[in-house]
Motif scaffolding. Structure first.
Motif, PDB file in Angstrom:
ATOM      1  N   TRP A  91     -31.094   4.253  -4.525  1.00 54.76           N
ATOM      2  CA  TRP A  91     -29.783   3.659  -4.241  1.00 54.76           C
ATOM      3  C   TRP A  91     -29.421   3.807  -2.764  1.00 54.76           C
ATOM      4  O   TRP A  91     -28.930   2.878  -2.138  1.00 54.76           O
ATOM      5  CB  TRP A  91     -28.706   4.284  -5.118  1.00 54.76           C
ATOM      6  CG  TRP A  91     -28.601   3.678  -6.481  1.00 54.76           C
ATOM      7  CD1 TRP A  91     -28.959   2.421  -6.866  1.00 54.76           C
ATOM      8  CD2 TRP A  91     -28.084   4.308  -7.652  1.00 54.76           C
ATOM      9  NE1 TRP A  91     -28.688   2.225  -8.201  1.00 54.76           N
ATOM     10  CE2 TRP A  91     -28.148   3.363  -8.706  1.00 54.76           C
ATOM     11  CE3 TRP A  91     -27.562   5.565  -7.924  1.00 54.76           C
ATOM     12  CZ2 TRP A  91     -27.729   3.648 -10.002  1.00 54.76           C
ATOM     13  CZ3 TRP A  91     -27.139   5.848  -9.212  1.00 54.76           C
ATOM     14  CH2 TRP A  91     -27.221   4.895 -10.237  1.00 54.76           C
ATOM     15  N   PRO A  98     -32.946  -0.374 -10.089  1.00 56.54           N
ATOM     16  CA  PRO A  98     -33.547   0.950  -9.895  1.00 56.54           C
ATOM     17  C   PRO A  98     -33.451   1.865 -11.126  1.00 56.54           C
ATOM     18  O   PRO A  98     -34.284   2.756 -11.292  1.00 56.54           O
ATOM     19  CB  PRO A  98     -32.754   1.532  -8.718  1.00 56.54           C
ATOM     20  CG  PRO A  98     -32.286   0.340  -7.965  1.00 56.54           C
ATOM     21  CD  PRO A  98     -31.994  -0.691  -9.011  1.00 56.54           C
ATOM     22  N   GLY A 133     -29.369  -5.874  -7.942  1.00 56.43           N
ATOM     23  CA  GLY A 133     -30.135  -4.971  -7.086  1.00 56.43           C
ATOM     24  C   GLY A 133     -29.755  -3.509  -7.262  1.00 56.43           C
ATOM     25  O   GLY A 133     -30.582  -2.619  -7.045  1.00 56.43           O
ATOM     26  N   SER A 134     -28.538  -3.258  -7.676  1.00 61.99           N
ATOM     27  CA  SER A 134     -28.126  -1.863  -7.886  1.00 61.99           C
ATOM     28  C   SER A 134     -28.473  -1.371  -9.286  1.00 61.99           C
ATOM     29  O   SER A 134     -28.559  -0.169  -9.515  1.00 61.99           O
ATOM     30  CB  SER A 134     -26.626  -1.716  -7.628  1.00 61.99           C
ATOM     31  OG  SER A 134     -25.895  -2.496  -8.545  1.00 61.99           O
ATOM     32  N   GLN A 157     -26.340  -8.322  -5.286  1.00 61.16           N
ATOM     33  CA  GLN A 157     -26.130  -6.880  -5.127  1.00 61.16           C
ATOM     34  C   GLN A 157     -25.955  -6.157  -6.464  1.00 61.16           C
ATOM     35  O   GLN A 157     -26.390  -5.017  -6.618  1.00 61.16           O
ATOM     36  CB  GLN A 157     -24.916  -6.615  -4.231  1.00 61.16           C
ATOM     37  CG  GLN A 157     -25.134  -7.005  -2.798  1.00 61.16           C
ATOM     38  CD  GLN A 157     -26.218  -6.172  -2.158  1.00 61.16           C
ATOM     39  OE1 GLN A 157     -26.137  -4.952  -2.127  1.00 61.16           O
ATOM     40  NE2 GLN A 157     -27.253  -6.824  -1.657  1.00 61.16           N
ATOM     41  N   SER A 184     -31.429   4.014  -0.240  1.00 61.69           N
ATOM     42  CA  SER A 184     -32.255   3.095   0.565  1.00 61.69           C
ATOM     43  C   SER A 184     -31.775   1.650   0.435  1.00 61.69           C
ATOM     44  O   SER A 184     -32.025   0.838   1.315  1.00 61.69           O
ATOM     45  CB  SER A 184     -33.729   3.202   0.156  1.00 61.69           C
ATOM     46  OG  SER A 184     -33.939   2.606  -1.114  1.00 61.69           O
ATOM     47  N   LYS A 185     -31.091   1.321  -0.645  1.00 63.68           N
ATOM     48  CA  LYS A 185     -30.552  -0.034  -0.862  1.00 63.68           C
ATOM     49  C   LYS A 185     -29.104  -0.157  -0.384  1.00 63.68           C
ATOM     50  O   LYS A 185     -28.455  -1.156  -0.647  1.00 63.68           O
ATOM     51  CB  LYS A 185     -30.643  -0.408  -2.344  1.00 63.68           C
ATOM     52  CG  LYS A 185     -32.051  -0.628  -2.843  1.00 63.68           C
ATOM     53  CD  LYS A 185     -32.016  -1.026  -4.304  1.00 63.68           C
ATOM     54  CE  LYS A 185     -33.309  -1.616  -4.744  1.00 63.68           C
ATOM     55  NZ  LYS A 185     -33.461  -3.031  -4.458  1.00 63.68           N
ATOM     56  N   ASP A 186     -28.597   0.874   0.295  1.00 65.96           N
ATOM     57  CA  ASP A 186     -27.233   0.887   0.821  1.00 65.96           C
ATOM     58  C   ASP A 186     -26.176   0.784  -0.276  1.00 65.96           C
ATOM     59  O   ASP A 186     -25.144   0.146  -0.123  1.00 65.96           O
ATOM     60  CB  ASP A 186     -27.045  -0.229   1.860  1.00 65.96           C
ATOM     61  CG  ASP A 186     -25.798   0.005   2.718  1.00 65.96           C
ATOM     62  OD1 ASP A 186     -25.368   1.175   2.848  1.00 65.96           O
ATOM     63  OD2 ASP A 186     -25.239  -0.989   3.217  1.00 65.96           O
TER      64      ASP A 186
END
Length: 163
Positions: free
Chosen positions: A65, A22, A18-19, A15, A67-69
């Motif tokens: 962000w 972007p 993943g954050s 996570q 869309s990636k929760d």
């Protein structure tokens, strides 16, 4: 523009990366990251990231962000500041320091000022004060240096710059 964002990401492997990815996807440049595992809200960990990005790309980044929760708790522009410490020694008191700061703020853009002050019991002629000053530009810091030199010469007080 330089941006500082406080994000909350799920406490799961991948996570964090993943954050942050972007930011690169919108041609941003990460300047600093603090992954605060002690600040957990609803099984999400706080992530504070400072980055440089074109202003028109910021809305796109927020959408990615979302869309990636990734929860955006705070986001805003950050400005660079320049810090200088001044040690004042002499016949000074709280009123003198307050007046000094008020006059300094008319010639330089002071972002923040932290004041510490002490005196020896019974000796009111030798006191010390510490000013930690933040300005928004090097030019303002130069103006402040010149001001402090002039003011201390006028009053006979000593100052030490960059303690």
């Amino acid at each position: 523009m330089i941006v500082n964002a406080e994000l909350y990401v799920k406490d799961l492997p991948g996570q964090l990366v993943g954050s942050l990815e972007p930011i690169s996807a919108v041609d941003g440049n990460i300047l600093g990251v603090v992954h605060n595992r002690e600040r957990i809200v609803n099984h999400r960990i706080c992530l504070n990231v400072t980055f440089d990005v074109e202003e028109e790309q910021l809305e796109r980044l927020k959408g990615i962000w979302k869309s990636k929760d990734v929860i955006i708790s705070k986001i805003g522009s950050a400005c660079q500041t320049y810090t200088m410490d001044y040690l004042l020694i002499g016949d000074i008191d709280a009123r003198y320091i307050e007046g000094l700061i008020n006059r300094a703020s008319t010639i330089a853009d002071l972002d923040a000022v932290d004041v510490r002050y002490s005196s020896k019991a019974g000796d009111y002629s030798k006191r010390t004060g510490m000013l930690s000053v933040k300005t928004k530009s090097v030019e303002d810091l130069d103006k402040l240096d010149e001001f402090m030199d002039t003011e201390c010469r006028k009053t006979g007080n000593t100052y030490v710059r960059g303690v």
